[in-house]
Write an enzyme that holds these catalytic residues in place. Structure first.
Site, PDB file in Angstrom:
ATOM      1  N   GLU A 180      -9.469  -1.208   4.732  1.00 51.19           N
ATOM      2  CA  GLU A 180     -10.183  -0.829   5.953  1.00 51.19           C
ATOM      3  C   GLU A 180     -11.528  -1.558   5.998  1.00 51.19           C
ATOM      4  OE1 GLU A 180      -8.701   0.892   8.135  1.00 51.19           O
ATOM      5  OE2 GLU A 180      -7.823   2.754   7.397  1.00 51.19           O
ATOM      6  N   ASP A 234       0.842  -1.201   0.000  1.00 50.96           N
ATOM      7  CA  ASP A 234       0.000   0.000   0.000  1.00 50.96           C
ATOM      8  C   ASP A 234       0.877   1.251   0.000  1.00 50.96           C
ATOM      9  OD1 ASP A 234       0.938   0.007   2.640  1.00 50.96           O
ATOM     10  OD2 ASP A 234      -0.946  -0.719   3.460  1.00 50.96           O
ATOM     11  N   HIS A 285      -7.591  -4.091   9.711  1.00 53.79           N
ATOM     12  CA  HIS A 285      -7.195  -3.907   8.317  1.00 53.79           C
ATOM     13  C   HIS A 285      -5.933  -4.699   7.979  1.00 53.79           C
ATOM     14  CE1 HIS A 285      -4.756  -0.098   9.488  1.00 53.79           C
ATOM     15  NE2 HIS A 285      -3.879  -0.941   9.017  1.00 53.79           N
ATOM     16  N   ASN A 334      -7.993  -2.112  13.836  1.00 56.52           N
ATOM     17  CA  ASN A 334      -9.375  -2.275  13.373  1.00 56.52           C
ATOM     18  C   ASN A 334      -9.517  -3.465  12.423  1.00 56.52           C
ATOM     19  OD1 ASN A 334      -8.133  -1.331  11.098  1.00 56.52           O
ATOM     20  ND2 ASN A 334      -9.556   0.352  10.716  1.00 56.52           N
TER      21      ASN A 334
HETATM   22  C1  GLP Z   1      -0.285   0.173   8.498  1.00 59.36           C
HETATM   23  C2  GLP Z   1      -0.180  -0.499   7.133  1.00 59.36           C
HETATM   24  C3  GLP Z   1      -0.377  -1.961   7.233  1.00 59.36           C
HETATM   25  C4  GLP Z   1       0.213  -2.437   8.548  1.00 59.36           C
HETATM   26  C5  GLP Z   1      -0.646  -1.922   9.682  1.00 59.36           C
HETATM   27  C6  GLP Z   1      -0.139  -2.258  11.073  1.00 59.36           C
HETATM   28  O1  GLP Z   1      -0.883   1.376   8.431  1.00 59.36           O
HETATM   29  N1  GLP Z   1      -0.996   0.045   6.088  1.00 59.36           N
HETATM   30  O2  GLP Z   1       0.190  -2.595   6.114  1.00 59.36           O
HETATM   31  O3  GLP Z   1       0.261  -3.814   8.586  1.00 59.36           O
HETATM   32  O4  GLP Z   1      -0.932  -0.566   9.523  1.00 59.36           O
HETATM   33  O5  GLP Z   1       0.866  -1.380  11.490  1.00 59.36           O
HETATM   34  P1  GLP Z   1       1.729  -1.584  12.801  1.00 59.36           P
HETATM   35  O6  GLP Z   1       2.686  -2.671  12.507  1.00 59.36           O
HETATM   36  O7  GLP Z   1       2.433  -0.261  12.993  1.00 59.36           O
HETATM   37  O8  GLP Z   1       0.800  -1.910  13.893  1.00 59.36           O
END
Ligand code: GLP
Length: 238
Positions: free
Chosen positions: A139, A67, A134, A132
């Site tokens: 989302e 992403d 995702h 959440n």
């Molecule tokens: C981010 C990314 C995801 C990631 C998630 C968890 O915003 N878009 O690809 O897996 O949120 O992030 P974290 O590892 O900081 O909890």
């Protein structure tokens, strides 16, 4: 799904680096998708350490981002472009990241997903999970058939990125993401989750019936999906 619970985040990083290294050892020209976020940073540091010690070689491996934010430039702190430059310090054959300043982000991310499929598909897709539910930036609600697209970020996702962008008001409202369908098309999936703040959503993703309200729950339908959890993230599992 295979669920592995390890004592702490360090052990998760070592096991994730083992899994990535094993895929690349079997197939040096592998195609990997690697996520951003706080969770995988220790894994990438471990890969870099192993590269330095001559224990792993990703120089024939192609990495794809899952992403990217829509709107900023590739140099904007907080973007995934900056993230990979900062944290993924191993020589690769290629690193493909959607262009955050693409003129037509819808068309751009659709072409990005099509390029992955055309190049033979992902051998391994590593993912994190948002609080959440995702995966990448799918989302809730996101169906199992959700395609690559532009999404409006949830308040919790924007808050999670406030620090890296230098303030909540600087976090772009929209992002480009590979779709749930693109992620499920990978031959193998590895999900990393660490910390007590992930425990509730990890339980829902793994134990509840698959639902668009928890996009990570669709991973239950994948034939080769493994979760690496630390003890804190696994606390709520029955
Ligand atoms: C981010 C990314 C995801 C990631 C998630 C968890 O915003 N878009 O690809 O897996 O949120 O992030 P974290 O590892 O900081 O909890």
């Amino acid at each position: 799904m295979q669920i592995r619970t390890l004592p702490d985040a360090r052990a998760v990083a070592l096991a994730a680096a083992d899994a990535i290294a094993a895929v690349v050892r079997d197939k040096p020209g592998a195609m990997l998708a690697l996520p951003t976020g706080k969770t995988p940073i220790a894994t990438y540091a471990e890969l870099q350490r192993r590269f330095g010690a001559g224990a792993v070689d990703l120089s024939r491996t192609t990495v794809w981002a899952v992403d990217e934010f829509a709107g900023p430039t590739r140099a904007t702190p907080g973007t995934n472009s900056v993230f990979y430059r900062t944290h993924l310090g191993v020589p690769l054959r290629a690193l493909h990241i959607p262009n955050p300043s693409a003129q037509d982000p819808d068309e751009h991310i659709a072409a990005f997903a099509a390029a992955i499929a055309r190049s033979g598909g992902l051998d391994l897709c590593v993912l994190g999970i948002g609080t959440n539910g995702h995966i990448a930036f799918n989302e809730p609600p996101s169906g199992a058939d959700a395609p690559a697209r532009v999404v409006t970020l949830s308040p919790s996702s924007r808050e999670a990125h406030a620090e890296s962008f230098g303030g909540l008001e600087r976090v772009p409202p929209r992002a480009m993401t590979l779709g749930v369908a693109d992620l499920l098309a990978a031959r193998r999936i590895l999900v990393l989750a660490t910390g007590a703040h992930k425990a509730a959503i990890v339980r829902r993703a793994i134990e509840d019936s698959p639902t668009a309200d928890v996009p990570a729950s669709w991973l239950q339908q994948h034939p080769d999906c493994a979760w690496l959890l630390d003890a804190a993230a696994a606390t709520d599992l029955r």
